[in-house]
Design a protein around this motif. Structure first.
Motif, PDB file in Angstrom:
ATOM      1  N   GLY A  32       1.037  -1.056  -0.044  1.00 21.48           N
ATOM      2  CA  GLY A  32      -0.091   0.045  -0.063  1.00 21.48           C
ATOM      3  C   GLY A  32       0.849   1.222  -0.025  1.00 21.48           C
ATOM      4  N   PRO A  33       0.117   2.366  -0.070  1.00 18.62           N
ATOM      5  CA  PRO A  33       0.826   3.782  -0.056  1.00 18.62           C
ATOM      6  C   PRO A  33       1.409   4.311   1.264  1.00 18.62           C
ATOM      7  CG  PRO A  33      -1.605   4.049  -0.453  1.00 18.62           C
ATOM      8  CD  PRO A  33      -1.341   2.514  -0.187  1.00 18.62           C
ATOM      9  N   GLY A  34       0.812   3.612   2.163  1.00 12.87           N
ATOM     10  CA  GLY A  34       1.049   4.143   3.523  1.00 12.87           C
ATOM     11  C   GLY A  34       2.188   3.182   4.131  1.00 12.87           C
ATOM     12  N   VAL A  35       3.074   3.799   5.286  1.00 13.70           N
ATOM     13  CA  VAL A  35       3.862   3.153   6.027  1.00 13.70           C
ATOM     14  C   VAL A  35       3.179   2.037   7.122  1.00 13.70           C
ATOM     15  CG1 VAL A  35       5.793   3.291   7.417  1.00 13.70           C
ATOM     16  CG2 VAL A  35       5.371   4.803   5.611  1.00 13.70           C
ATOM     17  N   THR A  36       3.531   0.723   7.124  1.00 13.75           N
ATOM     18  CA  THR A  36       3.255  -0.170   8.098  1.00 13.75           C
ATOM     19  C   THR A  36       4.121  -0.101   9.176  1.00 13.75           C
ATOM     20  OG1 THR A  36       4.572  -1.903   7.031  1.00 13.75           O
ATOM     21  CG2 THR A  36       2.228  -1.394   6.307  1.00 13.75           C
TER      22      THR A  36
ATOM     23  N   GLU B 231       9.466  -0.546  11.627  1.00 11.67           N
ATOM     24  CA  GLU B 231      10.370  -1.083  12.508  1.00 11.67           C
ATOM     25  C   GLU B 231      11.402  -1.774  11.793  1.00 11.67           C
ATOM     26  OE1 GLU B 231       7.879  -3.927  14.803  1.00 11.67           O
ATOM     27  OE2 GLU B 231       7.081  -2.354  15.919  1.00 11.67           O
ATOM     28  N   ALA B 232      11.276  -2.476  10.755  1.00 10.93           N
ATOM     29  CA  ALA B 232      12.345  -3.121  10.146  1.00 10.93           C
ATOM     30  C   ALA B 232      13.561  -2.247   9.405  1.00 10.93           C
ATOM     31  CB  ALA B 232      11.803  -4.068   9.018  1.00 10.93           C
ATOM     32  N   ASN B 233      12.720  -1.041   8.780  1.00 12.08           N
ATOM     33  CA  ASN B 233      13.844   0.059   8.289  1.00 12.08           C
ATOM     34  C   ASN B 233      14.738   0.453   9.283  1.00 12.08           C
ATOM     35  OD1 ASN B 233      13.504   0.529   5.215  1.00 12.08           O
ATOM     36  ND2 ASN B 233      11.680  -0.103   5.820  1.00 12.08           N
ATOM     37  N   VAL B 234      14.027   0.948  10.402  1.00  9.64           N
ATOM     38  CA  VAL B 234      14.741   1.728  11.375  1.00  9.64           C
ATOM     39  C   VAL B 234      15.752   0.768  12.065  1.00  9.64           C
ATOM     40  CG1 VAL B 234      14.337   2.350  13.808  1.00  9.64           C
ATOM     41  CG2 VAL B 234      12.903   3.284  12.272  1.00  9.64           C
TER      42      VAL B 234
END
Length: 139
Positions: free
Chosen positions: A70-74, A79-82
């Protein structure tokens, strides 16, 4: 694979706890033991932990990014990116100072190096501890 993740999780949590505790108490031990020798041993454990953290956090990031449709941040993606980028950042700082030590750069009077070590010894336990707990839980 789950057994390997749990084993890596335990290792990361143990390294995180040992680094955090030793960072807090090492000033009190300077008369009794060679603190720099202990840090040299911990450095090897830390670089191993950072390598594991990078691998497992990258895999979590890759899985979260693949599942993100989707266009939003899950929450999972955030958490995974941070976790991945925090691990990458502390790894860069760690390697900068560690390679300088291995090259013979003196810490005496080197305020920049001490500040970087303080940042590494503060952030590394947080990142590796959180990663280790996540691996232990199998998330």
């Amino acid at each position: 694979m789950e057994g390997l993740k749990k084993l890596a999780g335990v290792y990361l949590v143990v390294v995180a706890v040992v680094v955090a505790v030793f960072f807090i108490i090492n000033n009190f031990l300077s008369d009794a033991i060679d603190v720099l020798a202990v840090w040299q041993v911990l450095d090897v454990l830390m670089v191993t932990g950072l390598a594991l953290g990078l691998v497992f956090n990258y895999l979590a990031k890759r899985d979260a990014d693949a599942a993100d449709d989707g266009p939003g941040v899950t929450r999972r993606s955030l958490e995974a990116n941070v976790a991945f980028y925090a691990t990458a950042g502390v790894t860069i700082l760690f390697l900068h100072n560690w390679f300088a030590l291995l090259a013979g750069v003196s810490l005496e009077g080197n305020e920049q190096a001490w500040v970087i070590w303080a940042a590494v010894d503060t952030v590394l336990p947080l990142v590796l501890g959180a990663t280790g707990c996540r691996l232990w839980r199998g998330v």
